[in-house]
Design an enzyme around this catalytic site. Structure first.
Site, mmCIF file in Angstrom:
data_model
loop_
_atom_site.group_PDB
_atom_site.id
_atom_site.type_symbol
_atom_site.label_atom_id
_atom_site.label_comp_id
_atom_site.label_asym_id
_atom_site.label_seq_id
_atom_site.Cartn_x
_atom_site.Cartn_y
_atom_site.Cartn_z
ATOM 1 C CB ALA A 10 11.406 47.403 -9.754
ATOM 2 N NE ARG A 16 -2.718 47.584 -6.446
ATOM 3 C CZ ARG A 16 -2.426 48.830 -6.835
ATOM 4 N NH1 ARG A 16 -3.379 49.624 -7.290
ATOM 5 N NH2 ARG A 16 -1.183 49.280 -6.792
ATOM 6 C CD GLN A 73 10.650 51.441 -1.003
ATOM 7 O OE1 GLN A 73 10.259 50.685 -1.897
ATOM 8 N NE2 GLN A 73 9.962 52.503 -0.614
ATOM 9 N N GLY A 102 8.302 50.060 -12.767
ATOM 10 C CA GLY A 102 8.559 48.792 -13.448
ATOM 11 C C GLY A 102 7.286 48.084 -13.866
ATOM 12 C CE1 TYR A 387 16.318 6.114 -17.469
ATOM 13 C CE2 TYR A 387 13.972 5.631 -17.431
ATOM 14 C CZ TYR A 387 15.118 6.056 -16.790
ATOM 15 O OH TYR A 387 15.055 6.417 -15.476
#
Ligand code: UD1
Ligand code: CA
Length: 459
Positions: A10, A16, A73, A102, A387
């Site tokens: 993963a 792409r 990695q 993944g 409010y």
């Protein structure tokens, strides 16, 4: 037989996808692709699950949490290099290691279990899971020799024309003898069209070293779909959606048109609930028995108890009690807690508010930051003005009150049980039990005024 371990790849960016988010974090039916993979793997009896992260490492770790170990990695040098990052955690393991990506969210645990069993029965060094793709473009192809034995895997970009015409693809799922996997990985080079260290080269390396390699072909290509593009994401979503909808129908839910019903993974729906077309049920939603979810309703992380009817409405982090109903065209926002048998009609909005049992709000009202008791009648167009431009204030309304149409309730306010607010009132002060509050100009009628109006003159 040894241990069974798993490596999930993963670390890729997913160029792409053309996205600022990392590929494996894109969702299929409300759940990230890598979570789908981990969820299936976790159903197997696996000692260690190691996820290789790189791009978006912290985001991926935040998504998956403690359910897996991680290795990093730092440079995306290819799938072979990615697997090698797991070596420090797995180098002493004796047994079988499953490697998968993944970005293949549709694999089922039972398919992976069959692959393990097949591989261990064959005593192979590696077994590749393959499938027959109607359109193999983009996938690695399975090259077999004349007697049908696996020879190698060749990537689309490195394939000869005749290899490109092969329909049997590498699903990106493999099981290896753990020791032989890492030995072979050290021999992989990046001498190919993409200049990457391909995991797929391990097959040829093992074969050349005299080890047994096998291919196990699964029969359902759709389960093996890899998601590299938005188009493939949509295709995978369709497959996952059909699977989810079929499961609910098997469990006793009526889905009028499954093709246009969008239910996220992991949602509970009770029996005899009916779901009309165009409905979206998103993550964290829970639906009881005998509910009716009308066309084009959207429920996000909301809970419906039994017998609830939702008609073309939107619910977001809301809860509705037994036999309550809402809609058409109403909106429950976060913190809306609707009691049993409450009726909410059309064009109403409720936010951060509780409505007690049997309270009714038929039309065009807004309730925010409030706590309403039971049996209250809220007339048409009632506004809880919560409010002041800076702070939110709370309104409390006791049981069996009657709030006339078009009343404004200016918070903070406490309105006691059994009190009555006259229509058109703007309420700024608390009201005691049994009182009626009326806060509006008295009406004055002027006789014979019509004839004096300029447009009605006689000359
Ligand atoms: C890969 C396979 C291909 C197979 C397909 C199945 C290789 C060389 N090719 O191609 O044969 O048909 O999957 O879906 O393995 N990743 C890393 N680090 C990297 C590169 C990739 O962790 O340096 C991860 C990606 O995040 C992804 C997975 O490995 O989850 C696969 O990489 P991807 O680039 O999608 O490979 P494919 O071109 O789909
Ligand atoms: Ca891929």
């Amino acid at each position: 037989m040894g241990e069974r371990n798993t490596i999930i790849l993963a670390a890729g960016k997913g160029t792409r996808m053309k996205s600022k988010s990392y590929k494996v974090l894109h969702q299929i039916c409300g759940k990230t692709m890598v979570d789908h993979v981990l969820t299936q793997v976790s159903q197997l009896d696996i000692q260690q699950i190691v996820t290789v992260v790189g791009y978006g490492a912290t985001a991926v770790e935040a998504e998956l949490g403690q359910r897996t170990e991680y290795v990093v990695q730092t440079e995306q040098l290819g799938t072979g290099d990615a697997v090698l990052r797991a070596e420090p955690l797995l180098q002493t393991a004796q047994g079988t290691t499953l490697v998968m990506s993944g970005d293949t969210p549709l694999f089922r645990a039972r398919t992976l279990a069959k692959l393990f069993d097949f591989h261990e029965a064959q005593h192979a060094a590696a077994t590749v899971l393959t499938s027959q793709a109607p359109d193999p473009t983009g996938y690695g192809r399975i090259v077999r020799d004349s007697s049908g034995n696996l020879n190698k895997i060749v990537e689309q970009k490195d394939a000869t024309r005749s290899e490109q015409s092969l329909n049997e693809i590498n699903t990106g799922v493999y099981v290896f003898d753990n020791q032989q996997l890492f030995t072979a990985l050290h021999q992989v080079t990046n001498d190919n069209a993409q200049g990457e260290y391909y995991l797929t080269d391990v097959i040829e390396i093992l074969k050349k070293s005299g080890a047994a390699v096998a291919a196990y072909q699964m029969d359902d290509f759709s389960e093996s779909m890899g998601v590299n593009t938005r188009k493939a994401q949509a295709d995978a979503t369709k497959v996952m959606q059909a699977r989810i909808n079929n499961q609910h129908m098997e469990n006793g839910v009526t889905i009028i048109d499954p093709a246009s019903t969008y239910i996220d993974a992991g949602i509970e729906i009770g029996t005899d609930t009916i779901i009309e077309p165009g409905v979206q049920l998103q993550a964290g939603t829970k639906i009881g028995n005998e509910c009716l979810i009308g066309a084009h309703s959207k429920l996000v992380a909301s809970t419906l108890h039994d017998g609830v009817t939702v008609t073309s409405s939107t619910l977001d982090h809301a809860e509705m009690g037994d036999h309550s109903d809402i809609g058409p065209h109403s909106h429950l926002r976060p913190g809306a807690k609707i009691g049993p048998r409450v009726h909410i009609g059309n064009f109403c909005e409720v936010k951060q508010a509780e409505l007690g049992a049997d309270t009714k709000m038929g039309h065009l009202s807004y309730v925010g930051n409030a706590k309403l008791g039971r049996g209250i009648n809220i007339g048409c167009g009632v506004i809880f003005a919560n409010y002041d431009g800076k702070h939110k204030h709370e309104t409390i309304v006791g049981d069996d009150c009657f709030i006339g149409s078009n009343a404004n309730l200016i918070a903070p306010l406490t309105i006691a049980d059994h009190s009555f607010i006259a229509a058109g009132s703007t309420i700024t002060d608390d009201i005691d039990r049994y009182e009626m509050a009326i806060a509006r100009q008295r009406q004055e009628n002027k006789p014979n005024y019509y004839q004096k109006l300029p447009f009605n003159g006689t000359d």
